[in-house]
Every structure is written in structure tokens, then in C-alpha cells.
Design a protein around this motif. Structure first.
Motif, PDB file in Angstrom:
ATOM      1  N   ILE A 119       0.680  -1.154   0.146  1.00 47.99           N
ATOM      2  CA  ILE A 119      -0.037   0.007  -0.001  1.00 47.99           C
ATOM      3  C   ILE A 119       1.037   1.104   0.082  1.00 47.99           C
ATOM      4  CG2 ILE A 119      -1.731   1.129   1.071  1.00 47.99           C
ATOM      5  CD1 ILE A 119      -2.453  -1.390   2.653  1.00 47.99           C
ATOM      6  N   LYS A 120       0.630   2.075  -0.897  1.00 44.95           N
ATOM      7  CA  LYS A 120       1.538   3.190  -0.939  1.00 44.95           C
ATOM      8  C   LYS A 120       0.906   4.524  -0.145  1.00 44.95           C
ATOM      9  CE  LYS A 120       3.604   1.918  -5.441  1.00 44.95           C
ATOM     10  NZ  LYS A 120       3.919   2.172  -6.908  1.00 44.95           N
ATOM     11  N   CYS A 121       1.555   5.303   0.207  1.00 40.20           N
ATOM     12  CA  CYS A 121       1.215   6.388   0.801  1.00 40.20           C
ATOM     13  C   CYS A 121       2.139   7.894   0.692  1.00 40.20           C
ATOM     14  CB  CYS A 121       1.273   6.437   2.571  1.00 40.20           C
ATOM     15  SG  CYS A 121       0.761   7.793   3.219  1.00 40.20           S
ATOM     16  N   GLU A 122       1.501   8.714   0.222  1.00 43.50           N
ATOM     17  CA  GLU A 122       2.222   9.854  -0.204  1.00 43.50           C
ATOM     18  C   GLU A 122       1.722  11.200   0.542  1.00 43.50           C
ATOM     19  OE1 GLU A 122       2.294  11.164  -4.349  1.00 43.50           O
ATOM     20  OE2 GLU A 122       3.499  12.958  -3.995  1.00 43.50           O
ATOM     21  N   GLN A 123       2.684  12.098   1.145  1.00 46.24           N
ATOM     22  CA  GLN A 123       2.000  13.214   1.902  1.00 46.24           C
ATOM     23  C   GLN A 123       2.826  14.680   1.164  1.00 46.24           C
ATOM     24  OE1 GLN A 123       4.129  15.272   4.209  1.00 46.24           O
ATOM     25  NE2 GLN A 123       5.736  14.117   4.573  1.00 46.24           N
ATOM     26  N   ASN A 124       2.037  15.520   0.858  1.00 49.39           N
ATOM     27  CA  ASN A 124       2.773  16.696   0.266  1.00 49.39           C
ATOM     28  C   ASN A 124       2.722  17.878   1.169  1.00 49.39           C
ATOM     29  OD1 ASN A 124       0.167  17.617   0.254  1.00 49.39           O
ATOM     30  ND2 ASN A 124      -0.307  17.599  -1.990  1.00 49.39           N
ATOM     31  N   LEU A 125       2.830  17.654   2.377  1.00 47.55           N
ATOM     32  CA  LEU A 125       2.884  18.755   3.372  1.00 47.55           C
ATOM     33  C   LEU A 125       4.297  19.089   4.003  1.00 47.55           C
ATOM     34  CD1 LEU A 125      -0.273  17.055   5.479  1.00 47.55           C
ATOM     35  CD2 LEU A 125      -0.294  19.257   4.056  1.00 47.55           C
ATOM     36  N   GLY A 126       5.191  18.298   3.590  1.00 42.35           N
ATOM     37  CA  GLY A 126       6.409  18.550   3.943  1.00 42.35           C
ATOM     38  C   GLY A 126       6.929  18.024   5.305  1.00 42.35           C
ATOM     39  N   HIS A 127       5.744  17.040   5.940  1.00 43.58           N
ATOM     40  CA  HIS A 127       6.130  16.803   7.091  1.00 43.58           C
ATOM     41  C   HIS A 127       7.284  15.932   7.368  1.00 43.58           C
ATOM     42  CE1 HIS A 127       1.629  17.534   8.330  1.00 43.58           C
ATOM     43  NE2 HIS A 127       2.307  18.585   8.317  1.00 43.58           N
ATOM     44  N   ASP A 128       7.945  15.589   8.592  1.00 41.00           N
ATOM     45  CA  ASP A 128       8.947  14.857   8.949  1.00 41.00           C
ATOM     46  C   ASP A 128       8.541  13.361   9.453  1.00 41.00           C
ATOM     47  OD1 ASP A 128      10.732  17.698  10.253  1.00 41.00           O
ATOM     48  OD2 ASP A 128      10.890  16.750   8.212  1.00 41.00           O
ATOM     49  N   THR A 129       7.513  13.458   9.863  1.00 39.23           N
ATOM     50  CA  THR A 129       7.125  12.001  10.417  1.00 39.23           C
ATOM     51  C   THR A 129       5.785  11.438   9.622  1.00 39.23           C
ATOM     52  OG1 THR A 129       8.056  12.845  12.664  1.00 39.23           O
ATOM     53  CG2 THR A 129       6.586  10.775  12.588  1.00 39.23           C
ATOM     54  N   MET A 130       5.945  10.131   9.407  1.00 32.00           N
ATOM     55  CA  MET A 130       4.725   9.538   8.927  1.00 32.00           C
ATOM     56  C   MET A 130       4.533   8.163   9.462  1.00 32.00           C
ATOM     57  SD  MET A 130       5.377   9.892   4.928  1.00 32.00           S
ATOM     58  CE  MET A 130       3.910   9.545   4.194  1.00 32.00           C
ATOM     59  N   TYR A 131       3.250   7.716   9.518  1.00 30.82           N
ATOM     60  CA  TYR A 131       2.507   6.708  10.359  1.00 30.82           C
ATOM     61  C   TYR A 131       1.857   5.718   9.649  1.00 30.82           C
ATOM     62  CZ  TYR A 131       3.204  10.505  13.856  1.00 30.82           C
ATOM     63  OH  TYR A 131       3.667  11.427  14.631  1.00 30.82           O
ATOM     64  N   LEU A 168      -8.477   1.404  16.665  1.00 32.95           N
ATOM     65  CA  LEU A 168      -7.510   1.913  15.866  1.00 32.95           C
ATOM     66  C   LEU A 168      -6.042   1.599  16.705  1.00 32.95           C
ATOM     67  CD1 LEU A 168      -7.018   3.707  13.268  1.00 32.95           C
ATOM     68  CD2 LEU A 168      -6.782   5.815  14.654  1.00 32.95           C
ATOM     69  N   LYS A 169      -5.022   1.246  15.878  1.00 32.80           N
ATOM     70  CA  LYS A 169      -4.089   0.694  16.453  1.00 32.80           C
ATOM     71  C   LYS A 169      -2.637   1.275  15.579  1.00 32.80           C
ATOM     72  CE  LYS A 169      -5.497  -1.529  19.732  1.00 32.80           C
ATOM     73  NZ  LYS A 169      -6.030  -1.031  21.088  1.00 32.80           N
ATOM     74  N   ILE A 170      -1.819   1.842  16.397  1.00 31.30           N
ATOM     75  CA  ILE A 170      -0.508   2.411  15.600  1.00 31.30           C
ATOM     76  C   ILE A 170       0.444   1.327  15.359  1.00 31.30           C
ATOM     77  CG2 ILE A 170       0.734   3.062  17.626  1.00 31.30           C
ATOM     78  CD1 ILE A 170       1.819   5.394  16.050  1.00 31.30           C
ATOM     79  N   MET A 171       0.910   1.145  14.030  1.00 26.62           N
ATOM     80  CA  MET A 171       1.686   0.003  13.551  1.00 26.62           C
ATOM     81  C   MET A 171       3.142   0.622  13.635  1.00 26.62           C
ATOM     82  SD  MET A 171      -0.678  -1.425  10.260  1.00 26.62           S
ATOM     83  CE  MET A 171       0.291  -2.877  10.322  1.00 26.62           C
ATOM     84  N   PHE A 172       3.399   1.656  12.976  1.00 25.09           N
ATOM     85  CA  PHE A 172       4.694   2.257  12.676  1.00 25.09           C
ATOM     86  C   PHE A 172       4.759   3.650  12.830  1.00 25.09           C
ATOM     87  CE2 PHE A 172       6.341  -1.680  11.251  1.00 25.09           C
ATOM     88  CZ  PHE A 172       5.353  -2.137  10.433  1.00 25.09           C
ATOM     89  N   SER A 173       5.852   4.155  13.294  1.00 23.49           N
ATOM     90  CA  SER A 173       5.944   5.666  13.169  1.00 23.49           C
ATOM     91  C   SER A 173       7.313   5.833  12.640  1.00 23.49           C
ATOM     92  CB  SER A 173       6.263   6.385  14.685  1.00 23.49           C
ATOM     93  OG  SER A 173       6.781   7.516  14.561  1.00 23.49           O
ATOM     94  N   TYR A 174       7.302   6.741  11.719  1.00 24.24           N
ATOM     95  CA  TYR A 174       8.825   6.827  10.844  1.00 24.24           C
ATOM     96  C   TYR A 174       9.183   8.185  10.615  1.00 24.24           C
ATOM     97  CZ  TYR A 174      12.564   5.633   7.430  1.00 24.24           C
ATOM     98  OH  TYR A 174      13.602   5.632   6.883  1.00 24.24           O
ATOM     99  N   ASN A 175      10.440   8.651  10.935  1.00 24.12           N
ATOM    100  CA  ASN A 175      11.030   9.414  10.318  1.00 24.12           C
ATOM    101  C   ASN A 175      12.316   9.317   9.797  1.00 24.12           C
ATOM    102  OD1 ASN A 175      12.768  10.053  12.304  1.00 24.12           O
ATOM    103  ND2 ASN A 175      11.760  11.470  13.471  1.00 24.12           N
TER     104      ASN A 175
END
Lengths: 114, 110
Positions: A21-33, A43-50
Motif C-alpha cells: 500500500i502506498k502513501c504520499e504526503q505533500n505537506l513537507g512533514h517529517d514524520t509518517m505513520y 485503531l492501533k498504531i503500527m509504525f512511526s517513521y521519520n
């Protein structure tokens, strides 16, 4: 102009297959989940990544792996899909990890494993 | 371990106030959040409160935090049918360390 986008929106596949599954953000954020929402809407968090650190929820099977080709993308790869993997998967991003910065969620990918 | 609990369902009449409650266990939580999820959509942040605050108001929304009891509430004044959704309480205590409650489904009856 979608802030956080995910593809595909729906994914139906057979048990045992490998999918991404692909995810893209165009907000210039440093962290994705990546989050998993089950049929009861829990709802369960799986990953946090910067760009410095990957934090994995210890309950996530190692069949799940995040892959980040660049700061704007965090894809979710799943090996050997199981029936219990059926859920809605949400990608999110935030400017700061763990701080007050709003997490912006994608529209979700509904995964159905047959 | 970390835990965030909410009641699963709340039903109110249009025009009434809604109060959604949440309790959490981790005293090191730094920020607490309320998110709204409409059917078929992702979560949207409604509001957040820093742990050293006890109240925050934003138009129809009032957040109350009792840090001693680890209790967070969201009050929606003059609830409308468009407020029907699932409301998630969440806390964060550091990078990648967020826990969400199970969500409260708010149903607003005309």
C-alpha cells in the motif's frame, strides 16, 4: 490538493499473497505513520517513521514492513497475507513526532483477504 | 502499559450537549487529542490539549482535563446531526508513542 493520499483505496487479495500500500504526503512533514483499524473501528498504531528513526509497535508481525523511498513517502509492504490482516489501513503524517503537530490522515485503504 | 479507554456509544438529541469521556493511564502523556472520524473517511483532528492545561475552548467544543484523575472529556454544545461520527481520544508521550482509545460512536437524533 490532497494532503495525504493512499493507493489503492480498496485491495482484495488471496491469503498468502504479498501486497503493498502506498502513501504520499505533500505537506513537507517529517514524520509518517501507519495505523490499522479493525472491523470494530479500533485503531492501533503500527509504525512511526521519520528520516532518523523507525519505531515499531511490538505487536506488529514482522510480515509487515514500512519502506520509505523518500521523506514524502511511506509504503507498507505485507508478506504472506492472512485472513486477520483484513482491515482498513490509514497512513498519517505530522510535522513533529510526538508533539502537538496535527496528524493528518489519509482516506484509508480497505484490505480484504480472502 | 499504556491504555486509553472510552465508552463505545453515545446518543443525544439535536440541540443538546454531548459529553464524551476518556481515561488514560500514562502520567507521562504530554499531549491529549480528540479526533473525529466520519463514515468512510480518515481521522481529523478536532482539538488537542497540553497536559499542563485544564481546559480549552474552541467554538462549540470544550475540552476538560483532570490530570490527577487522568480524565479527559470533550463537550460539544448544541449538537447537530453533522456531529454524528466516531470520536477518538488519543495521547502521546513521545515520538511514535501514541495510543488511541477505541472510539465513541456519537449518534445525534433529530
Amino acid at each position: 490538493d490532497t494532503a495525504v493520499s493512499q493507493t489503492p483505496k480498496y485491495l482484495v487479495t488471496q491469503m498468502g499473497n504479498d501486497k503493498s500500500i502506498k502513501c504520499e504526503q505533500n505537506l513537507g512533514h517529517d514524520t509518517m505513520y501507519w495505523y490499522k483499524q479493525d472491523s470494530k473501528k479500533f485503531l492501533k498504531i503500527m509504525f512511526s517513521y521519520n528520516n532518523k528513526e523507525l519505531i515499531i509497535n511490538e505487536t506488529v508481525p514482522n510480515r509487515f514492513s514500512p519502506k520509505s523511498p523518500d521523506k514524502a513517502h511511506l509504503n507498507l509492504h505485507i508478506n504472506s497475507l492472512e485472513l486477520g490482516d483484513s482491515a482498513v489501513y490509514f497512513c498519517a503524517s505530522s510535522p513533529v513526532a510526538g508533539g502537538p503537530g496535527t496528524q493528518y490522515f489519509g482516506p484509508g485503504t480497505r484490505l480484504t483477504v480472502l | 502499559g499504556e491504555d486509553v479507554e472510552q465508552s463505545l456509544f453515545l446518543s443525544v438529541r439535536e440541540g443538546d450537549s454531548s459529553v464524551i469521556n476518556c481515561t488514560y493511564t500514562d502520567s507521562s502523556s504530554t499531549y491529549l487529542y480528540w479526533y473525529k472520524q466520519e463514515p468512510g473517511a480518515g481521522l481529523q483532528l478536532l482539538t488537542y490539549i497540553f497536559s499542563n492545561m485544564d481546559m480549552k475552548q474552541d467554538q462549540r467544543l470544550t475540552v476538560l482535563l483532570n490530570k490527577k484523575d487522568k480524565h479527559l472529556s470533550l463537550r460539544i454544545a448544541d449538537t447537530q446531526t453533522g456531529d454524528s461520527a466516531i470520536y477518538f481520544c488519543a495521547e502521546t508521550r513521545g515520538p511514535g508513542k501514541s495510543t488511541f482509545g477505541d472510539g465513541t460512536t456519537l449518534t445525534v437524533k433529530p
